[in-house]
Design a protein around this motif. Structure first.
Motif, short mmCIF file in Angstrom:
data_model
loop_
_atom_site.label_atom_id
_atom_site.label_comp_id
_atom_site.label_asym_id
_atom_site.label_seq_id
_atom_site.Cartn_x
_atom_site.Cartn_y
_atom_site.Cartn_z
N THR A 45 0.74 -1.18 0.40
CA THR A 45 -0.13 -0.09 0.39
C THR A 45 1.12 1.18 0.19
O THR A 45 0.46 2.53 0.37
N VAL B 22 2.59 4.49 -1.05
CA VAL B 22 2.10 5.74 -1.75
C VAL B 22 3.41 6.58 -2.58
O VAL B 22 4.68 7.00 -1.74
N ARG B 23 3.72 6.33 -3.59
CA ARG B 23 4.67 6.97 -4.26
C ARG B 23 4.73 8.36 -4.26
O ARG B 23 2.84 9.15 -4.39
N SER B 24 5.48 9.56 -4.52
CA SER B 24 5.55 10.72 -4.57
C SER B 24 4.82 11.13 -5.62
O SER B 24 5.24 10.18 -7.11
N LYS B 25 4.33 12.13 -6.40
CA LYS B 25 4.31 12.56 -7.20
C LYS B 25 4.45 12.68 -8.20
O LYS B 25 5.82 13.33 -8.26
#
Length: 178
Positions: A154, A156-159
């Motif tokens: 789960t 969440v990578r950086s934009k």
């Protein structure tokens, strides 16, 4: 979790004076900021070695067994525990069966004599190393393999970090404009 930035000698030492870590990770010794160290990777290694010297002496240090320049780190005299991670070279934790899968990567790690599979929703072999460091730390802190698996899955990578856009005619654009 705190990341200690390093651009010059003394930066990491100063950080450790404010907050002395009991667990330290040196992901690699690369060429970033090499211009501040006379163009020498050995200078980068010396600066990063401040973490080893100024973290808690009885702490745990994690290193990349596949990074040849990590051999330049000043580990002699460190009294704590050193844990290595790797994909190619023998390490305390090795990722095996590494595959690109569903927009991310899957891999196996042996923990406590059993093979465990993990998935990270981001591309890039360097992210396998980051995941291996996380697995090693979490496992060492007594977090269950299932909890580690869920947290990695789960993530969440950086934009704009390794986002794959599939265009027509078999064209892929990888956005890493972060």
């Amino acid at each position: 979790v705190v990341e200690y930035g390093m651009q010059f000698y003394g930066n990491i030492k100063r950080h450790c004076q404010y907050l002395q870590p009991s667990i330290g990770v040196i992901t690699n010794v690369g060429r970033a900021h090499v211009g501040n160290f006379g163009g020498r990777v050995s200078g980068v290694a010396k600066a990063k070695s401040e973490l080893i010297r100024y973290m808690k002496p009885s702490g745990t240090l994690l290193l990349n067994a596949d990074d040849p320049s990590s051999a330049l780190l000043h580990t002699k005299g460190f009294k704590g525990k050193i844990i290595t991670v790797g994909i190619r070279n023998k390490a305390d934790l090795n990722a095996t069966h590494v595959h690109y899968k569903n927009g991310g990567m899957s891999f196996n790690v042996e923990l406590d004599g059993a093979q465990h599979s993990f998935y990270i929703p981001i591309l890039g072999e360097h992210n396998i190393y980051n995941a291996l460091f996380a697995v090693a730390i979490a496992h060492g802190l007594g977090i269950s393999t299932q909890q580690i698996r869920v947290r990695l899955k789960t993530f969440v990578r950086s934009k704009s970090r390794l986002v794959v856009h599939r265009l027509g005619r078999n064209v892929k654009v990888i956005d890493d404009a972060y």
